[in-house]
Design an enzyme around this catalytic site. Structure first.
Site, PDB file in Angstrom:
ATOM      1  N   THR A   1      95.025  14.818  13.438  1.00 29.95           N
ATOM      2  CA  THR A   1      96.276  14.431  12.784  1.00 29.95           C
ATOM      3  C   THR A   1      96.859  15.524  11.907  1.00 29.95           C
ATOM      4  O   THR A   1      96.135  16.425  11.468  1.00 29.95           O
ATOM      5  CB  THR A   1      96.050  13.172  11.912  1.00 29.95           C
TER       6      THR A   1
ATOM      7  N   SER B   1      89.953   9.094   4.880  1.00 30.84           N
ATOM      8  CA  SER B   1      90.660   8.846   6.138  1.00 30.84           C
ATOM      9  C   SER B   1      90.317   7.458   6.681  1.00 30.84           C
ATOM     10  O   SER B   1      89.334   6.843   6.275  1.00 30.84           O
ATOM     11  CB  SER B   1      90.217   9.907   7.153  1.00 30.84           C
TER      12      SER B   1
ATOM     13  N   THR C   1      99.047  11.062  13.894  1.00 34.69           N
ATOM     14  CA  THR C   1      97.707  11.150  14.421  1.00 34.69           C
ATOM     15  C   THR C   1      97.683  10.934  15.936  1.00 34.69           C
ATOM     16  O   THR C   1      98.590  10.341  16.487  1.00 34.69           O
ATOM     17  CB  THR C   1      96.885  10.029  13.733  1.00 34.69           C
TER      18      THR C   1
ATOM     19  N   ASN D   1      98.893  13.861   9.704  1.00 33.10           N
ATOM     20  CA  ASN D   1      99.230  12.699   8.884  1.00 33.10           C
ATOM     21  C   ASN D   1     100.601  12.131   9.255  1.00 33.10           C
ATOM     22  O   ASN D   1     100.738  11.565  10.316  1.00 33.10           O
ATOM     23  CB  ASN D   1      99.108  12.989   7.387  1.00 33.10           C
TER      24      ASN D   1
HETATM   25  O1  DON Z   1      93.349  10.114   8.131  1.00 31.97           O
HETATM   26  C1  DON Z   1      94.058   9.125   8.105  1.00 31.97           C
HETATM   27  O2  DON Z   1      93.622   7.994   8.003  1.00 31.97           O
HETATM   28  C2  DON Z   1      95.567   9.304   8.242  1.00 31.97           C
HETATM   29  N1  DON Z   1      95.946  10.598   7.782  1.00 31.97           N
HETATM   30  C3  DON Z   1      95.941   9.095   9.676  1.00 31.97           C
HETATM   31  C4  DON Z   1      97.412   9.189   9.895  1.00 31.97           C
HETATM   32  C5  DON Z   1      97.861   8.510  11.118  1.00 31.97           C
HETATM   33  O3  DON Z   1      97.090   7.867  11.803  1.00 31.97           O
HETATM   34  C6  DON Z   1      99.302   8.615  11.442  1.00 31.97           C
HETATM   35  N2  DON Z   1      99.546   7.975  12.722  1.00 31.97           N
HETATM   36  N3  DON Z   1     100.415   7.412  13.149  1.00 31.97           N
END
Ligand code: DON
Length: 570
Positions: free
Chosen positions: A399, A452, A381, A401
């Protein structure tokens, strides 16, 4: 090496003197903080921040800058985000005195179903939702950018896309975080000949820092989108390539999925906090509701009288986080599929009960966290923030993910496909990549959006001016990092840089532990927390707060000193 002051900043609060554990200042501060009178941008990428400033300098508006930065960050941080993913935008329009929330989150394919990640015995198969074709949800980023630009943009679509096309064509030097992500996901990237070519040397090794990373196929894909708008992605060559790649790897997404993708405009969640209005992301993000819950549960305790990072403040903050994450598992999901009691969860009567529940001197084991009465209701993200000279602000978190998402790229397009399906619960009680406990409102369903934690947030002063904007990557940790930055700013009155650099904690519903990032709290503080029954774990949180705030009539931008982003303005 120039001198770096390792800080245990001393902040004196009303009655107590508290030493603040914070990141080193000195050089770090110089590289991660900027002050400017008119406009400001903070993002996790140097080219990303530069593109937003360039568009604003060319008389583009804040939405043009948002679109340009979104495409550029897709190219500059392919490990974190991209046009194969999705995201959220909170936009405050000063002229209208109105906050908007846009949801261009990925959706589950039409052929997705509840038990798709369970084996015959009903056991979760995490690998399927985290790697490869079945982990891919229908991307939303291009549709979101296109629709938002159509509604608010000023410059031409192809002009705001130009900086990203240029960056993909000419490349940028490999930086440490991207190198680390290539290492981490090399088992997947090496299986894809096109990703192998982009992210490894001719000898198949991870390139040295500074080596140029070019993405020629991505440049061609972006040119097609510049020419054809959203159809350049959701129809024709690119759409065919995405679905053929997915079919070849035994996934289920079809052309019908791509053609029917829709961005959604949502109503931001909001609350009054210390005289300001906070606007943040509603479901299908859980982030906004839980940030507001944490702030309001803690408000009656007036933690500033104990001081930031005092034992009492850390203890109560951890309990508030635990309460919020219990609600996440129980009540949150895609509001188009399940009823989410948003108003109830942030109502004063509910939060008052929650505040009373945390009135405990010791840690509360998760199985003893009581249910509060909800009022009846019918029911890897990246983040960037931009402020302009007219009082408008955007905060957007985007993101794919996990690092490099599913690890699959759509053949011939340079598009790395997300693994957002892992944000669903495979079944009730399972945990995802970020340890979030799955509830039955977040089970997989066709065309549903996975829950999310992304929390783009804007604070508006009583005079109607946006005075602060922020957000972060890092899964469930985002919620607590955003909440603590707001607490540091408004409860503890820290200047923005200190509010971002201060050590943060993370407590979710399970496990029963407080995770603390470095530099850790003084030993005496941690000892007292253990005496209250808390388990302490030293582990980084991975957040990278990108924040902007009005201080003394100027914009101050801070790109989290834990990362390699850039705050810049003019
Ligand atoms: O939407 C979400 O909460 C996750 N898919 C976010 C993923 C994320 O922040 C990865 N980062 N380092």
């Amino acid at each position: 090496m120039k001198s770096i002051v390792f800080a245990l900043l001393t902040l004196v609060s009303c009655a107590h003197e508290v030493r603040i554990a914070a990141l080193p200042i000195g050089e770090l501060r110089k590289d991660h903080e900027a002050v400017a009178p008119q406009v400001m941008v903070t993002s996790q990428g140097k080219a990303t921040s530069a593109s937003a400033l360039e568009i604003l300098a060319r008389e583009g508006n804040i939405i043009d800058a948002f679109v340009a930065a979104s495409f550029v960050v897709s190219v500059e941080r392919p490990q974190s985000t991209g046009i194969g993913g999705g995201g959220f935008l909170v936009f405050y329009s000063k002229k209208e005195n109105k906050a908007y929330a846009f949801d261009f989150r990925e959706v589950a394919p039409i052929l997705a179903y509840k038990k798709m990640y369970l084996d015959k015995e009903g056991r979760p198969q995490t690998i399927l939702s985290q790697e490869g074709a079945l982990s891919v949800a229908v991307p939303g980023l291009v549709a979101g950018l296109y629709e938002i630009h159509k509604k608010f943009g000023k410059l031409k679509w192809e002009d705001v896309m130009a900086p990203a096309i240029d960056l993909a064509e000419n490349g940028f030097p490999l930086y440490p975080h991207l190198k680390e992500a290539i290492h981490e996901r090399s088992h997947l990237l090496r299986l894809d000949p096109e990703l192998l070519k982009i992210f490894f040397t001719d000898k198949g090794e991870v390139p040295h820092l500074g080596q140029t990373i070019k993405q020629p196929q991505m440049a061609e894909t972006l040119k097609l989108i510049a020419l054809k708008g959203r159809d350049g992605f959701y129809k024709g060559r690119v759409a065919n390539s995405i679905t053929q790649t997915i079919r070849r790897h035994k996934g289920v997404m079809s052309l019908r999925d791509l053609r029917s993708y829709e961005m959604k405009e949502r109503t931001p969640v909001k609350t009054m906090y210390k005289g300001n209005k906070i606007f943040t992301m509603p479901p299908p993000s859980s982030g906004g509701i839980h940030v507001l819950q944490i702030l309001k549960i803690l408000e009656p305790y007036k933690l500033s009288k104990y001081g930031p990072q005092s034992v009492e403040a850390i203890h109560k903050t951890a309990l508030a986080m635990q309460r919020a994450f219990k609600d996440r598992a129980e009540y949150l999901g895609d509001p188009d599929f399940v009823s989410v009691p948003t108003a109830g969860l942030i109502s004063p009567e509910y939060l008052k009960q929650m505040s009373e529940f945390i009135n405990s001197d010791s840690a509360i084991p998760s199985q003893d966290v009581k249910k509060a009465n909800l009022p009846y209701e019918s029911s890897e993200t990246t983040h960037f923030t931009i402020a302009d000279s007219e009082g408008n602000m955007v905060a957007s978190t985007q993101t794919i993910n996990g690092w490099f998402g599913s690890g699959l790229s759509a053949k011939g397009t340079g598009i790395i496909l997300n693994n957002e399906m892992d944000d669903f619960a495979q079944k009730e009680g399972t945990q995802n990549l970020f340890g979030a406990l799955g509830g039955n409102k977040n089970l997989v369903e066709a065309k549903k959006r996975p829950l999310s934690s992304m929390t783009p947030t804007i604070v508006v002063a009583p005079n109607g001016e946006a005075v602060m904007g922020l957000g972060s990557p890092s899964g469930t940790r985002i919620i607590n990092c955003v909440a603590q930055t707001l607490l540091n700013t408004y409860e503890y009155q820290m200047p923005l840089y200190e509010a971002v650099a201060a050590t943060r904690i993370h407590h979710q519903f399970v496990p029963d532990e407080i995770r603390i990032e470095s530099p850790y709290f003084p030993e005496s503080v941690e000892k007292e927390l253990k005496e209250k029954g808390h388990t302490i774990v030293h582990k980084e949180l991975g957040c990278s707060i990108q924040a902007i705030k009005k201080e003394n009539g100027q914009w101050v931008g801070v790109s989290d000193p834990r990362g390699a982003g850039l705050a810049e303005g003019f």
